[in-house]
Enzyme design. Structure first.
Site, PDB file in Angstrom:
ATOM      1  N   GLY A   1      37.423  37.899  39.255  1.00 30.48           N
ATOM      2  CA  GLY A   1      38.426  38.088  38.199  1.00 30.48           C
ATOM      3  C   GLY A   1      38.625  36.858  37.651  1.00 30.48           C
ATOM      4  O   GLY A   1      38.470  35.862  37.815  1.00 30.48           O
ATOM      5  N   CYS A   2      39.490  36.939  36.484  1.00 25.97           N
ATOM      6  CA  CYS A   2      39.917  35.647  35.642  1.00 25.97           C
ATOM      7  C   CYS A   2      40.867  35.026  36.405  1.00 25.97           C
ATOM      8  O   CYS A   2      40.460  33.762  36.311  1.00 25.97           O
ATOM      9  CB  CYS A   2      40.483  36.241  34.059  1.00 25.97           C
ATOM     10  SG  CYS A   2      41.622  37.360  34.295  1.00 25.97           S
ATOM     11  N   PHE A   3      41.905  35.295  36.802  1.00 21.98           N
ATOM     12  CA  PHE A   3      43.108  34.610  37.621  1.00 21.98           C
ATOM     13  C   PHE A   3      42.250  33.926  38.906  1.00 21.98           C
ATOM     14  O   PHE A   3      42.388  32.878  38.963  1.00 21.98           O
ATOM     15  CB  PHE A   3      44.009  35.533  37.854  1.00 21.98           C
ATOM     16  CG  PHE A   3      45.319  35.513  37.073  1.00 21.98           C
ATOM     17  CD1 PHE A   3      45.591  34.214  36.426  1.00 21.98           C
ATOM     18  CD2 PHE A   3      46.044  36.745  36.630  1.00 21.98           C
ATOM     19  CE1 PHE A   3      46.831  34.414  35.621  1.00 21.98           C
ATOM     20  CE2 PHE A   3      46.975  36.772  35.839  1.00 21.98           C
ATOM     21  CZ  PHE A   3      47.474  35.620  35.613  1.00 21.98           C
TER      22      PHE A   3
END
Length: 320
Positions: free
Chosen positions: A130-132
């Site tokens: 995921g990005c976060f």
């Protein structure tokens, strides 16, 4: 040339993936599938690609490709994978969260190169992070490797593209513009994968990871501000980070407090380390659509096929 197929081609991550792969010297896009846009030119949806491609969205899947990128959104990849015919011999890179956690992995390797590069190189199925989760883990991995993690506090802000292309009450322009807000405090879905990665490097870690995510009033980029109590001096902490990332192509430990524009449109991550009394403060910045999604997916493709890790990913940041 690596023959590529993209499933779910109408969203933001797919658009960025197409842009990168059209200019990748060792890859060729065989098809881009989209149920909602089948038959339409790709440039009708991804208008930034005008002049770069004459491809149209396909309705069917060609399983003769070397690799499938799954860009269908969370919860949909698993049902697609279950229907892939046994005759398919290619590799799979999934950009959803369906296979990221160990108890749901089903043979997928967690695709954070700075954590699992050797396992990625030996795998056929990758769960793209995921990005976060990417931004935050890059701020913590060296400390976990050295057994220096304790209770962690994180504030991180992301651009509106992190929420996907579909318009909602918190993504449309009139709400997002000149605005900021907190959401999913202490319960964001990326906490699971972050926690598993920390335990992989520091098995005895049993402290809280306190994460407060925020929505920013801009399109793309993540800035994660991370702090924890730490006995290391600032100099020793910087050496620890520099040593950990010395052989990783896209992470740079910087001496000046970074900003998002330095990384937007690139696969780079910038990490800044500063000591304040007993607290160690780490700032990590990435582009949520590139190092946080499509760029990292291509980085993983390069590793899967034995290419230079940075092939096709030498991208210039927007800078201003």
């Amino acid at each position: 040339m690596i023959k590529v197929g993209i499933i779910g081609g109408a969203g933001y991550t797919a658009g960025e993936l197409i842009r990168i792969l059209l200019n990748h010297p060792k890859a060729s896009i065989a098809f881009v599938q989209s149920t909602s846009q089948a038959g339409l030119p790709i440039t009708d949806i991804h208008s930034d690609l005008v002049g770069d491609t004459v491809l149209s969205f396909a309705s069917d899947v060609d399983y003769s490709v070397d690799v499938l990128f799954l860009c269908m959104g969370h919860g949909r990849s698993r049902s697609f994978v279950e229907k892939i015919p046994a005759s398919f011999k290619g590799k799979i890179i999934d950009l959803s969260n369906d296979y990221r956690l160990k108890d749901a992995a089903e043979g997928f390797v967690y695709g954070l190169p700075e954590l699992n590069i050797e396992r990625i190189q030996q795998s056929d199925k990758i769960a793209n992070p995921g990005c976060f989760a990417t931004a935050i883990q890059l701020a913590l991995l060296p400390l976990a490797k050295a057994g220096q993690l304790n209770e962690v506090h994180i504030h991180a802000v992301t651009g509106s593209t992190g929420a996907g292309q579909a318009c909602t009450s918190t993504t449309h322009f009139s709400w997002r513009n000149n605005n900021a807000s907190v959401y999913k405090s202490f319960e964001h879905q990326h906490l699971g994968e972050i926690g598993e990665s920390m335990l992989q490097l520091q098995p005895a870690f049993n402290q809280d990871i306190n994460f407060v995510p925020m929505r920013g009033n801009y399109s793309r980029g993540i800035l994660a501000s991370v702090y924890l109590n730490c006995d290391l001096s600032e100099e020793d902490a910087k050496v620890l980070f520099e040593k950990y990332y010395s052989e990783h192509r896209f992470v740079f430990v910087v001496d000046k407090n970074p900003d998002i524009k330095q990384v937007v449109n690139t696969n780079k991550a910038l990490v800044y380390v500063k000591k304040h009394g007993t607290k160690l403060h780490i700032v990590s910045v990435i582009d949520n659509l590139l190092k946080g999604a499509s760029g990292q997916a291509v980085q993983n493709m390069n590793l899967l096929f034995g290419l230079d890790e940075a092939e096709g990913l030498q991208l210039k940041p927007v800078a201003f």
